[in-house]
Enzyme design. Structure first.
Site, mmCIF file in Angstrom:
data_model
loop_
_atom_site.group_PDB
_atom_site.id
_atom_site.type_symbol
_atom_site.label_atom_id
_atom_site.label_comp_id
_atom_site.label_asym_id
_atom_site.label_seq_id
_atom_site.Cartn_x
_atom_site.Cartn_y
_atom_site.Cartn_z
ATOM 1 N N ASN A 213 0.851 -1.195 0.000
ATOM 2 C CA ASN A 213 0.000 0.000 0.000
ATOM 3 C C ASN A 213 0.884 1.241 0.000
ATOM 4 O O ASN A 213 2.115 1.141 0.034
ATOM 5 C CB ASN A 213 -0.982 -0.029 1.176
ATOM 6 N N ASP A 284 -4.896 -5.934 5.176
ATOM 7 C CA ASP A 284 -5.957 -6.759 5.779
ATOM 8 C C ASP A 284 -5.939 -8.185 5.239
ATOM 9 O O ASP A 284 -6.564 -9.063 5.808
ATOM 10 C CB ASP A 284 -7.335 -6.128 5.497
ATOM 11 N N ASP A 312 -5.938 -9.151 12.989
ATOM 12 C CA ASP A 312 -5.949 -7.730 13.345
ATOM 13 C C ASP A 312 -5.001 -7.559 14.527
ATOM 14 O O ASP A 312 -5.286 -7.997 15.639
ATOM 15 C CB ASP A 312 -7.368 -7.258 13.690
ATOM 16 N N ILE A 313 -3.856 -6.947 14.256
ATOM 17 C CA ILE A 313 -2.767 -6.893 15.244
ATOM 18 C C ILE A 313 -3.178 -6.078 16.467
ATOM 19 O O ILE A 313 -3.030 -6.507 17.614
ATOM 20 C CB ILE A 313 -1.504 -6.289 14.596
ATOM 21 N N LYS A 344 -14.633 1.705 14.387
ATOM 22 C CA LYS A 344 -13.406 0.904 14.538
ATOM 23 C C LYS A 344 -12.902 0.938 15.976
ATOM 24 O O LYS A 344 -12.414 -0.063 16.499
ATOM 25 C CB LYS A 344 -12.296 1.491 13.661
ATOM 26 N N LYS A 348 -12.566 -2.631 17.777
ATOM 27 C CA LYS A 348 -11.225 -3.130 18.108
ATOM 28 C C LYS A 348 -10.890 -2.935 19.584
ATOM 29 O O LYS A 348 -9.775 -3.236 20.006
ATOM 30 C CB LYS A 348 -10.182 -2.421 17.242
HETATM 31 O O1 C5P Z 1 -9.384 -1.813 10.095
HETATM 32 P P1 C5P Z 1 -8.352 -0.829 9.700
HETATM 33 O O2 C5P Z 1 -7.207 -1.430 8.973
HETATM 34 O O3 C5P Z 1 -8.835 0.374 8.978
HETATM 35 O O4 C5P Z 1 -7.823 -0.274 11.140
HETATM 36 C C1 C5P Z 1 -6.731 0.554 11.248
HETATM 37 C C2 C5P Z 1 -6.030 0.364 12.573
HETATM 38 O O5 C5P Z 1 -5.879 -1.022 12.845
HETATM 39 C C3 C5P Z 1 -4.609 0.896 12.539
HETATM 40 O O6 C5P Z 1 -4.268 1.280 13.864
HETATM 41 C C4 C5P Z 1 -3.806 -0.293 12.068
HETATM 42 O O7 C5P Z 1 -2.431 -0.184 12.437
HETATM 43 C C5 C5P Z 1 -4.519 -1.423 12.769
HETATM 44 N N1 C5P Z 1 -4.514 -2.715 12.061
HETATM 45 C C6 C5P Z 1 -3.893 -3.790 12.640
HETATM 46 N N2 C5P Z 1 -3.937 -5.010 12.030
HETATM 47 C C7 C5P Z 1 -4.567 -5.172 10.858
HETATM 48 C C8 C5P Z 1 -5.207 -4.086 10.256
HETATM 49 C C9 C5P Z 1 -5.164 -2.862 10.879
HETATM 50 O O8 C5P Z 1 -3.298 -3.641 13.704
HETATM 51 N N3 C5P Z 1 -4.560 -6.359 10.295
#
Ligand code: C5P
Length: 411
Positions: A213, A284, A312-313, A344, A348
């Site tokens: 990206n 993602d 999702d980290i 979000k 999260k």
């Molecule tokens: O869901 P989205 O990617 O838009 O969310 C963004 C937030 O989630 C950011 O803080 C990004 O670093 C974190 N993130 C993550 N792991 C993922 C996708 C996003 O930690 N696989």
């Protein structure tokens, strides 16, 4: 001789409470001014019975602040601005009464409110009668405050104003200056461990191609640099970028989202993290399979690429049993920015989320940004401005929040 140059141009809030040693605070104010500091004296009402505010005003060139709800003073620098203005807050002398107020987190006058609201290092120099000093409640209060990161300076021992001999004398001014100079060389995030993710991730398709990206990593690196400058221990988990590792930061270089997830999980297992900031643009999804050899047109089936979801980290960090005190996510959005970011934050389980509008090529790779930081209590905007300035302002807000949350968790 100690180097006192750290005082130069520093903003010092000198709190003076109601004990006989208040007269020595005049000398301390003067000495700090002499080595280049700007000094704002905040007195408790009781302190004014010992030294007149006019004395401090003449010495520092600034009207003394006493009342919390003083419309004239608040029209200039409000109490929260004053707390943020400070590079260091020192209460000298600090009475047993003010100690008790600070230890229980009460903020019933201007000085104790500034103490609670500042992200700056907080120092107190107790001064009281030796019998009061030996009371176990005083010891407990000091231990509580010291455990929460306050710097306790002294007291000294010797002949006291009341004629007693023993511990409880305010440290002498040269001694106070030396200790404060040492503390000034640290920052408001000193003692805190921050883990920050930055950059894009690369998800391999074959040995030469990847899904990526447009993230440059500049925002995350600016955050890491600002956190280190404010005294934090910083671990930066970074995807592939062209950026140099900021000074004082430990970098863990990764390539894929799975690598980043493993790195973050092992960091949280290994140490206590005070704040996790997920500024990385994590992919993602990733190709379900990585081709062992470079895909070839006319030879391999190029009609479809099967993708699987990445973990999702940040969500994993927010749900971890060793959850950091503060978990801050980022939301890069191209439409319905605030609504998407708020959703979000909830999904999260983040404490804060910083939304930024990345439509029309804004932000990614640019030097500027504008962050809308959403919390459970509302919204704060940082910027628009250059990423390094925004990073510093966000980190200062984080320093305040960490000290508030840590204080609350101890009472
Ligand atoms: O869901 P989205 O990617 O838009 O969310 C963004 C937030 O989630 C950011 O803080 C990004 O670093 C974190 N993130 C993550 N792991 C993922 C996708 C996003 O930690 N696989």
């Amino acid at each position: 001789m100690t180097d006192l140059s750290g005082f130069s141009a520093k903003h010092i809030v000198l709190g003076v409470t109601g004990g006989i040693a208040a007269y020595k605070a005049c000398e301390l104010a003067r000495a700090m001014m002499r080595v280049g500091a700007e000094v704002q004296v905040v007195m408790t009402p009781a302190a004014t019975a010992f030294v007149g505010p006019m004395t401090f005003q003449a010495l520092t060139g600034r009207p003394v602040r006493i009342e919390l709800l003083d419309p004239t003073a608040e029209a200039g620098m409000g109490h929260i601005e004053l707390a943020r203005w400070a590079d260091l807050v020192v209460i000298a002398p600090c009475t047993a009464n003010t100690l008790a107020t600070l230890a229980t987190g009460r903020a019933d006058d201007l000085l104790t409110t500034v103490w609670l609201a500042t992200p700056a290092p907080r120092c107190l120099a107790p001064a009281m009668n030796q019998q009061m000093w030996s009371d176990p409640t005083v010891t407990e209060h000091l231990q509580t405050l010291s455990h929460r990161g306050a710097h306790v300076l002294g007291p000294d021992s010797g002949i006291q104003a009341c004629g007693d001999i023993g511990p409880g004398r305010l440290l002498e001014v040269p001694d106070l200056l030396d200790r404060l100079a040492a503390i000034l060389s640290r920052g408001p995030l000193s003692g805190r461990h921050l883990v920050i993710t930055a950059g894009p991730t690369h998800e391999p398709i074959d040995p030469v191609r990847y899904l990526g990206n447009r993230a440059s990593g500049k925002m995350g690196y600016a955050l890491a640099s600002a956190a280190a400058q404010l005294g934090a221990r910083v671990t930066l988990v970074s995807g592939p970028t062209a950026l140099d590792c900021p000074r004082g930061v430990t970098r863990v270089a990764i390539e894929t989202a799975m690598d980043m997830d493993r790195a973050c999980q092992s960091l949280i297992e290994a140490a206590t993290i005070d704040c996790f900031i997920g500024a990385a643009a994590v992919s993602d999804m990733r190709p379900a399979q990585v081709a062992p050899d470079k895909l070839k047109k006319g030879h391999d089936d190029l009609s479809h690429l099967t993708l699987v979801e990445n973990p999702d980290i940040i969500e994993g960090i927010a749900q971890h049993p060793k959850r950091p005190t503060l978990v801050v996510g980022f939301a890069a959005e191209t439409q319905a920015m605030l609504a998407n970011a708020a959703a979000k934050r909830t999904r999260k389980q983040l404490d804060w989320i910083c939304a930024n509008d990345v439509s029309n090529g804004q932000v990614f790779g640019q030097e500027t940004n504008c962050l809308h930081c959403l919390t459970a209590d509302g919204q704060t905007t940082f910027g628009p401005g250059i990423k390094s300035d925004i990073a510093r302002d966000l980190l200062l807000a984080i320093a305040i929040q960490l000290s508030v949350l840590k204080d609350t968790s101890c009472t």
